[in-house]
Motif scaffolding. Structure first.
Motif, PDB file in Angstrom:
ATOM      1  N   ALA A  55      54.301  39.030  43.305  1.00  0.00           N
ATOM      2  CA  ALA A  55      53.366  40.277  44.361  1.00  0.00           C
ATOM      3  C   ALA A  55      53.119  41.506  44.054  1.00  0.00           C
ATOM      4  CB  ALA A  55      52.966  39.752  45.191  1.00  0.00           C
ATOM      5  N   ARG A  56      52.353  42.561  44.120  1.00  0.00           N
ATOM      6  CA  ARG A  56      52.191  43.644  44.179  1.00  0.00           C
ATOM      7  C   ARG A  56      51.239  43.906  45.619  1.00  0.00           C
ATOM      8  NH1 ARG A  56      49.620  47.483  41.593  1.00  0.00           N
ATOM      9  NH2 ARG A  56      49.065  46.256  40.364  1.00  0.00           N
ATOM     10  N   ILE A  57      51.237  44.880  46.345  1.00  0.00           N
ATOM     11  CA  ILE A  57      50.196  45.503  47.417  1.00  0.00           C
ATOM     12  C   ILE A  57      49.802  46.336  46.474  1.00  0.00           C
ATOM     13  CG2 ILE A  57      49.856  45.924  49.427  1.00  0.00           C
ATOM     14  CD1 ILE A  57      52.324  45.069  50.873  1.00  0.00           C
ATOM     15  N   VAL A  58      48.266  46.353  46.614  1.00  0.00           N
ATOM     16  CA  VAL A  58      47.327  46.830  45.596  1.00  0.00           C
ATOM     17  C   VAL A  58      46.131  47.973  46.831  1.00  0.00           C
ATOM     18  CG1 VAL A  58      47.627  46.277  43.544  1.00  0.00           C
ATOM     19  CG2 VAL A  58      45.458  45.136  44.792  1.00  0.00           C
ATOM     20  N   GLY A  59      46.573  47.216  47.830  1.00  0.00           N
ATOM     21  CA  GLY A  59      45.925  48.179  49.162  1.00  0.00           C
ATOM     22  C   GLY A  59      45.885  47.628  50.826  1.00  0.00           C
ATOM     23  N   HIS A  60      44.412  47.412  50.967  1.00  0.00           N
ATOM     24  CA  HIS A  60      44.259  46.307  52.301  1.00  0.00           C
ATOM     25  C   HIS A  60      42.511  46.652  52.914  1.00  0.00           C
ATOM     26  CE1 HIS A  60      47.746  48.884  53.785  1.00  0.00           C
ATOM     27  NE2 HIS A  60      47.872  47.386  54.406  1.00  0.00           N
ATOM     28  N   LYS A  61      42.160  45.529  53.378  1.00  0.00           N
ATOM     29  CA  LYS A  61      41.363  44.874  53.768  1.00  0.00           C
ATOM     30  C   LYS A  61      41.220  45.433  54.976  1.00  0.00           C
ATOM     31  CE  LYS A  61      39.455  42.079  56.319  1.00  0.00           C
ATOM     32  NZ  LYS A  61      39.176  40.153  55.909  1.00  0.00           N
ATOM     33  N   ILE A  62      39.988  45.751  56.031  1.00  0.00           N
ATOM     34  CA  ILE A  62      39.144  45.718  57.142  1.00  0.00           C
ATOM     35  C   ILE A  62      38.442  44.979  57.429  1.00  0.00           C
ATOM     36  CG2 ILE A  62      38.627  48.014  58.538  1.00  0.00           C
ATOM     37  CD1 ILE A  62      39.077  49.534  56.614  1.00  0.00           C
ATOM     38  N   GLY A  63      38.607  44.338  58.327  1.00  0.00           N
ATOM     39  CA  GLY A  63      37.458  43.503  58.957  1.00  0.00           C
ATOM     40  C   GLY A  63      36.949  43.489  60.766  1.00  0.00           C
ATOM     41  N   LEU A  64      35.799  43.013  61.352  1.00  0.00           N
ATOM     42  CA  LEU A  64      35.910  43.761  62.136  1.00  0.00           C
ATOM     43  C   LEU A  64      35.302  44.187  62.922  1.00  0.00           C
ATOM     44  CD1 LEU A  64      38.182  41.769  64.708  1.00  0.00           C
ATOM     45  CD2 LEU A  64      35.847  40.412  63.496  1.00  0.00           C
ATOM     46  N   THR A  65      34.519  45.134  61.464  1.00  0.00           N
ATOM     47  CA  THR A  65      33.740  46.350  61.732  1.00  0.00           C
ATOM     48  C   THR A  65      32.538  46.198  62.341  1.00  0.00           C
ATOM     49  OG1 THR A  65      32.716  45.952  59.336  1.00  0.00           O
ATOM     50  CG2 THR A  65      34.342  47.727  59.773  1.00  0.00           C
ATOM     51  N   SER A  66      31.625  45.094  63.223  1.00  0.00           N
ATOM     52  CA  SER A  66      30.937  45.146  63.897  1.00  0.00           C
ATOM     53  C   SER A  66      31.101  45.257  65.103  1.00  0.00           C
ATOM     54  CB  SER A  66      29.539  44.531  63.106  1.00  0.00           C
ATOM     55  OG  SER A  66      29.970  42.914  63.506  1.00  0.00           O
ATOM     56  N   ARG A  67      30.157  45.212  65.724  1.00  0.00           N
ATOM     57  CA  ARG A  67      30.244  45.785  67.547  1.00  0.00           C
ATOM     58  C   ARG A  67      30.150  44.085  67.838  1.00  0.00           C
ATOM     59  NH1 ARG A  67      33.093  46.507  71.082  1.00  0.00           N
ATOM     60  NH2 ARG A  67      32.207  45.843  73.445  1.00  0.00           N
ATOM     61  N   ALA A  68      29.102  43.355  66.932  1.00  0.00           N
ATOM     62  CA  ALA A  68      29.041  42.022  67.240  1.00  0.00           C
ATOM     63  C   ALA A  68      30.165  41.236  66.891  1.00  0.00           C
ATOM     64  CB  ALA A  68      27.395  41.418  66.818  1.00  0.00           C
TER      65      ALA A  68
END
Length: 267
Positions: A55-68
């Motif tokens: 596999a090849r790393i193509v980026g990142h995801k960001i989670g838990l971006t809401s205060r709730a």
């Protein structure tokens, strides 16, 4: 904290769960000493194993971006996971649902970097202006999230499990980051012709680029630079929508176009 052997065991357990498509007990229960630092280390071992397998790393995801969501997870900051090349699907794709355990969709914007996102030593942290300046274009996206462990999950379970990242779909119209006010990109998500969710991108930390600011500074502390060409999922501005075999999804981003995707397999 857990030791290096236990971290490796947890990563291997998650790899086996992904391959068998059978969720395993929560890693935080199997290794009750696991802390946030351990969870990110397990995620990195999982990603390293995937890269070693081709596999090849193509980026990142960001989670838990809401205060709730942060409060629900007892966190005071977002989390992140890696995106691999086999996770990418184009607009109009027909995706086999059997490869997932319990897939759900989230509506997001994807930032694609035109140059590395870093700053010289002593120049201070990455800012939102640095993110916008380094971004080649922004495009509508859907993230498919999935779990490889049983529920309920602690934040350590989610992070170790690659922050639930399973796949992503991009489509619609690409725009340069300064051409529109990215805070006010809105979208509706329809399943089988019925609108299930709607939202606006300002729900992501006030500006969708703010999650990427956090990610760049977080990774810089570990000596990691976000590279040119990397795809960065900025965080969802709708609640997750469950999908099953036979479902057809349409995400309408207004002036930025739309994304359509369907799910194949036995219902």
């Amino acid at each position: 904290m857990i030791n290096a052997t236990e971290r490796q065991q947890a990563a291997q357990a998650l790899l086996r769960a992904e391959k068998s498509r059978q969720p395993i007990p929560q890693v935080s229960r199997t290794w009750p000493g696991m802390e946030i630092e351990d969870a990110y280390a397990v995620q990195q071992l999982w990603a390293d194993a995937k890269v070693q397998a081709g596999a090849r790393i193509v980026g990142h995801k960001i989670g838990l971006t809401s205060r709730a969501m942060q409060m629900a997870s007892k966190m005071d900051e977002p989390d992140y996971g890696v995106l691999l090349d086999h996770m990418l699907y184009p607009d109009g794709a027909r995706i086999e649902v059997a490869q997932f355990h319990m897939p759900r969709l989230e509506v997001e914007l994807a930032f694609v970097l035109g140059r590395p996102l870093d700053k010289p030593p002593g120049a201070g942290p990455v800012t939102v202006y640095d993110v916008l300046d380094a971004t080649a274009y922004v495009t509508p996206a859907l993230e498919i999230i999935d779990y490889r462990t049983q529920v309920p999950r602690s934040i350590c379970d989610t992070i170790a499990d690659n922050a639930a990242a399973a796949a992503m779909v991009t489509g619609g119209r690409i725009v340069r980051p300064m051409d529109i006010d990215l805070r006010w990109v809105g979208a509706t998500l329809s399943k089988n012709g019925v609108i299930e969710e709607s939202g606006v991108s300002a729900a992501v930390m006030g500006h969708p680029a703010m999650g990427i600011v956090w990610l760049a500074n977080k990774l810089a502390g570990h000596g990691i630079t976000l590279q040119a060409g990397h795809i960065l999922l900025a965080g969802s501005f709708t609640r997750p929508t469950a999908v099953t075999a036979g479902d057809t999804i349409h995400a309408d981003f207004g002036p930025l176009g739309s994304i359509g995707v369907s799910f194949a397999g036995s219902a």
